[in-house]
Design a protein around this motif. Structure first.
Motif, PDB file in Angstrom:
ATOM      1  N   MET A 159     -44.630   2.421 -51.517  1.00  0.00           N
ATOM      2  CA  MET A 159     -43.933   3.646 -51.874  1.00  0.00           C
ATOM      3  C   MET A 159     -44.325   4.784 -50.925  1.00  0.00           C
ATOM      4  O   MET A 159     -45.481   4.899 -50.519  1.00  0.00           O
ATOM      5  CB  MET A 159     -44.276   4.058 -53.310  1.00  0.00           C
ATOM      6  CG  MET A 159     -44.092   2.960 -54.359  1.00  0.00           C
ATOM      7  SD  MET A 159     -42.378   2.521 -54.654  1.00  0.00           S
ATOM      8  CE  MET A 159     -41.742   4.041 -55.365  1.00  0.00           C
ATOM      9  N   ARG A 160     -43.360   5.637 -50.614  1.00  0.00           N
ATOM     10  CA  ARG A 160     -43.607   6.862 -49.872  1.00  0.00           C
ATOM     11  C   ARG A 160     -42.805   7.992 -50.510  1.00  0.00           C
ATOM     12  O   ARG A 160     -41.793   7.738 -51.163  1.00  0.00           O
ATOM     13  CB  ARG A 160     -43.220   6.713 -48.387  1.00  0.00           C
ATOM     14  CG  ARG A 160     -44.067   5.689 -47.636  1.00  0.00           C
ATOM     15  CD  ARG A 160     -43.684   5.617 -46.161  1.00  0.00           C
ATOM     16  NE  ARG A 160     -44.454   4.599 -45.479  1.00  0.00           N
ATOM     17  CZ  ARG A 160     -45.666   4.772 -44.959  1.00  0.00           C
ATOM     18  NH1 ARG A 160     -46.235   5.972 -45.040  1.00  0.00           N
ATOM     19  NH2 ARG A 160     -46.306   3.801 -44.364  1.00  0.00           N
ATOM     20  N   HIS A 161     -43.257   9.220 -50.296  1.00  0.00           N
ATOM     21  CA  HIS A 161     -42.560  10.363 -50.869  1.00  0.00           C
ATOM     22  C   HIS A 161     -42.482  11.499 -49.846  1.00  0.00           C
ATOM     23  O   HIS A 161     -43.256  11.535 -48.884  1.00  0.00           O
ATOM     24  CB  HIS A 161     -43.249  10.849 -52.148  1.00  0.00           C
ATOM     25  CG  HIS A 161     -44.624  11.402 -51.925  1.00  0.00           C
ATOM     26  ND1 HIS A 161     -45.747  10.605 -51.793  1.00  0.00           N
ATOM     27  CD2 HIS A 161     -45.064  12.688 -51.782  1.00  0.00           C
ATOM     28  CE1 HIS A 161     -46.804  11.361 -51.603  1.00  0.00           C
ATOM     29  NE2 HIS A 161     -46.431  12.627 -51.583  1.00  0.00           N
ATOM     30  N   GLY A 162     -41.548  12.411 -50.059  1.00  0.00           N
ATOM     31  CA  GLY A 162     -41.375  13.551 -49.172  1.00  0.00           C
ATOM     32  C   GLY A 162     -40.417  14.560 -49.779  1.00  0.00           C
ATOM     33  O   GLY A 162     -40.056  14.471 -50.955  1.00  0.00           O
ATOM     34  N   HIS A 184     -48.895  18.664 -36.796  1.00  0.00           N
ATOM     35  CA  HIS A 184     -49.401  17.300 -36.965  1.00  0.00           C
ATOM     36  C   HIS A 184     -48.287  16.271 -37.062  1.00  0.00           C
ATOM     37  O   HIS A 184     -48.560  15.096 -37.310  1.00  0.00           O
ATOM     38  CB  HIS A 184     -50.267  17.233 -38.225  1.00  0.00           C
ATOM     39  CG  HIS A 184     -51.365  18.245 -38.262  1.00  0.00           C
ATOM     40  ND1 HIS A 184     -52.574  18.054 -37.629  1.00  0.00           N
ATOM     41  CD2 HIS A 184     -51.426  19.477 -38.845  1.00  0.00           C
ATOM     42  CE1 HIS A 184     -53.347  19.116 -37.827  1.00  0.00           C
ATOM     43  NE2 HIS A 184     -52.681  19.988 -38.558  1.00  0.00           N
ATOM     44  N   GLY A 185     -47.039  16.698 -36.902  1.00  0.00           N
ATOM     45  CA  GLY A 185     -45.928  15.778 -37.019  1.00  0.00           C
ATOM     46  C   GLY A 185     -45.610  15.393 -38.451  1.00  0.00           C
ATOM     47  O   GLY A 185     -44.984  14.348 -38.686  1.00  0.00           O
ATOM     48  N   PHE A 245     -36.907  16.420 -53.915  1.00  0.00           N
ATOM     49  CA  PHE A 245     -38.038  15.491 -53.880  1.00  0.00           C
ATOM     50  C   PHE A 245     -37.470  14.089 -53.730  1.00  0.00           C
ATOM     51  O   PHE A 245     -36.613  13.665 -54.512  1.00  0.00           O
ATOM     52  CB  PHE A 245     -38.866  15.606 -55.157  1.00  0.00           C
ATOM     53  CG  PHE A 245     -40.069  14.692 -55.197  1.00  0.00           C
ATOM     54  CD1 PHE A 245     -41.195  14.996 -54.461  1.00  0.00           C
ATOM     55  CD2 PHE A 245     -40.067  13.544 -55.966  1.00  0.00           C
ATOM     56  CE1 PHE A 245     -42.307  14.156 -54.483  1.00  0.00           C
ATOM     57  CE2 PHE A 245     -41.173  12.707 -56.005  1.00  0.00           C
ATOM     58  CZ  PHE A 245     -42.292  13.015 -55.258  1.00  0.00           C
ATOM     59  N   VAL A 246     -37.924  13.366 -52.719  1.00  0.00           N
ATOM     60  CA  VAL A 246     -37.372  12.042 -52.429  1.00  0.00           C
ATOM     61  C   VAL A 246     -38.497  11.013 -52.325  1.00  0.00           C
ATOM     62  O   VAL A 246     -39.637  11.338 -51.988  1.00  0.00           O
ATOM     63  CB  VAL A 246     -36.551  12.051 -51.123  1.00  0.00           C
ATOM     64  CG1 VAL A 246     -35.346  12.959 -51.254  1.00  0.00           C
ATOM     65  CG2 VAL A 246     -37.407  12.479 -49.929  1.00  0.00           C
ATOM     66  N   MET A 247     -38.130   9.760 -52.623  1.00  0.00           N
ATOM     67  CA  MET A 247     -39.055   8.647 -52.499  1.00  0.00           C
ATOM     68  C   MET A 247     -38.334   7.469 -51.864  1.00  0.00           C
ATOM     69  O   MET A 247     -37.109   7.365 -51.941  1.00  0.00           O
ATOM     70  CB  MET A 247     -39.605   8.225 -53.869  1.00  0.00           C
ATOM     71  CG  MET A 247     -40.386   9.293 -54.596  1.00  0.00           C
ATOM     72  SD  MET A 247     -41.243   8.634 -56.048  1.00  0.00           S
ATOM     73  CE  MET A 247     -42.495   7.601 -55.263  1.00  0.00           C
ATOM     74  N   THR A 248     -39.110   6.601 -51.215  1.00  0.00           N
ATOM     75  CA  THR A 248     -38.566   5.335 -50.746  1.00  0.00           C
ATOM     76  C   THR A 248     -39.445   4.199 -51.249  1.00  0.00           C
ATOM     77  O   THR A 248     -40.657   4.359 -51.442  1.00  0.00           O
ATOM     78  CB  THR A 248     -38.494   5.259 -49.205  1.00  0.00           C
ATOM     79  OG1 THR A 248     -39.813   5.417 -48.655  1.00  0.00           O
ATOM     80  CG2 THR A 248     -37.567   6.323 -48.654  1.00  0.00           C
ATOM     81  N   CYS A 268     -42.076  15.043 -44.238  1.00  0.00           N
ATOM     82  CA  CYS A 268     -41.807  13.651 -43.884  1.00  0.00           C
ATOM     83  C   CYS A 268     -42.337  12.702 -44.971  1.00  0.00           C
ATOM     84  O   CYS A 268     -43.286  13.020 -45.692  1.00  0.00           O
ATOM     85  CB  CYS A 268     -42.473  13.304 -42.555  1.00  0.00           C
ATOM     86  SG  CYS A 268     -41.807  14.194 -41.136  1.00  0.00           S
ATOM     87  N   LEU A 269     -41.720  11.541 -45.057  1.00  0.00           N
ATOM     88  CA  LEU A 269     -42.190  10.529 -46.001  1.00  0.00           C
ATOM     89  C   LEU A 269     -43.628  10.148 -45.674  1.00  0.00           C
ATOM     90  O   LEU A 269     -43.969   9.900 -44.515  1.00  0.00           O
ATOM     91  CB  LEU A 269     -41.288   9.298 -45.939  1.00  0.00           C
ATOM     92  CG  LEU A 269     -39.850   9.511 -46.434  1.00  0.00           C
ATOM     93  CD1 LEU A 269     -38.991   8.317 -46.043  1.00  0.00           C
ATOM     94  CD2 LEU A 269     -39.833   9.724 -47.947  1.00  0.00           C
TER      95      LEU A 269
END
Length: 246
Positions: free
Chosen positions: A223-226, A69-70, A179-182, A148-149
């Motif tokens: 906010m996004r996370h990945g 699904h990308g 664990f990352v966030m933008t 991905c984010l």
């Protein structure tokens, strides 16, 4: 015993641990960063028990292979009802601790939605809108996998906070896989954040937006996370999302 007659992780002590968390500190960190860490929310033994559930097909309603699904690389599975006792207890005991933050954020951002104090009432709201599928999930990553984010949005009704619990121990079970966030503020470049977690730690974070006080008033931050690329080993995570899905 589970409803299927098989042993599953129990909720022993979870409510007491949730009650002992310094939620005032969590609230302050969420306001400042959009994310807060609760150390040792579940035990090492509980982490192992939950991670071991991944192989039990009967406990899940669906499986997603991210590369199809990308979404990244790796896979995850959504639990079916009834949820394992420990997972259900986390969902129902953490939710009311986050409701005051959610309602304060909603008001600050000029939104009309308010969230009920009990999770069961919020689930009823989701189900009335056709969001009837449970969303707690287990994620599994191997070497080279990443997420991905993204934002976990499953319908009209979205609770603005969610929880991810790391079930594996960094540097022992896997390397990499942070664990990352933008954070995207208006007319500014995205700000990246790496959230350090150990086994059993929970990251509480914004699903989509959070309010930020600016010179001209409050504005919404996106906010996004990945998860960054896993360099070696295997990484498992439990995701607790409080809204159900269509």
């Amino acid at each position: 015993m589970s409803a299927r007659g098989e042993v599953a992780p129990t909720a022993t002590g979870v409510e007491e641990r949730v009650a002992s968390v310094d939620w005032a500190r969590v609230s302050q960190e969420l306001d400042a960063q959009g994310c807060a860490v609760v150390e040792g929310l579940i035990t090492r033994a509980e982490c192992g028990e939950i991670a071991a559930l991944y192989a039990r097909d009967e406990l899940f309603r669906s499986r997603v292979v991210m590369s199809r699904h990308g979404f990244g690389r790796g896979e995850y599975r959504y639990f079916a009802r009834p949820l394992p006792g420990l997972v259900a207890a986390l969902r129902t005991s953490v939710y009311p601790r986050l409701v005051p933050i959610a309602n304060r954020w909603s008001e600050a951002m000029g939104l009309e939605v308010q969230y009920p104090e009990e999770h069961a009432r919020f689930v009823e709201r989701c189900h009335a809108a056709g969001q009837v599928q449970p969303t707690p999930l287990l994620l599994q990553y191997g070497e080279g996998d990443y997420n991905c984010l993204h934002q976990d949005l499953y319908g009209e009704h979205v609770f603005p906070l969610q929880v991810a619990i790391l079930l594996s121990e960094p540097e022992r079970d896997f390397t990499g896989g942070e664990f990352v966030m933008t954070e995207q503020r208006p007319r500014m470049q995205s700000r990246p954040m790496v959230v350090p977690l150990r086994q059993g730690d929970a990251a509480v974070f914004a699903v989509r937006h959070r309010p930020v006080q600016g010179a001209r008033g409050v504005y919404r931050v996106n906010m996004r996370h990945g998860v960054s690329r896993v360099r070696s080993g295997r990484r498992h995570t439990l995701g607790i999302i409080f809204h159900d899905a269509t």
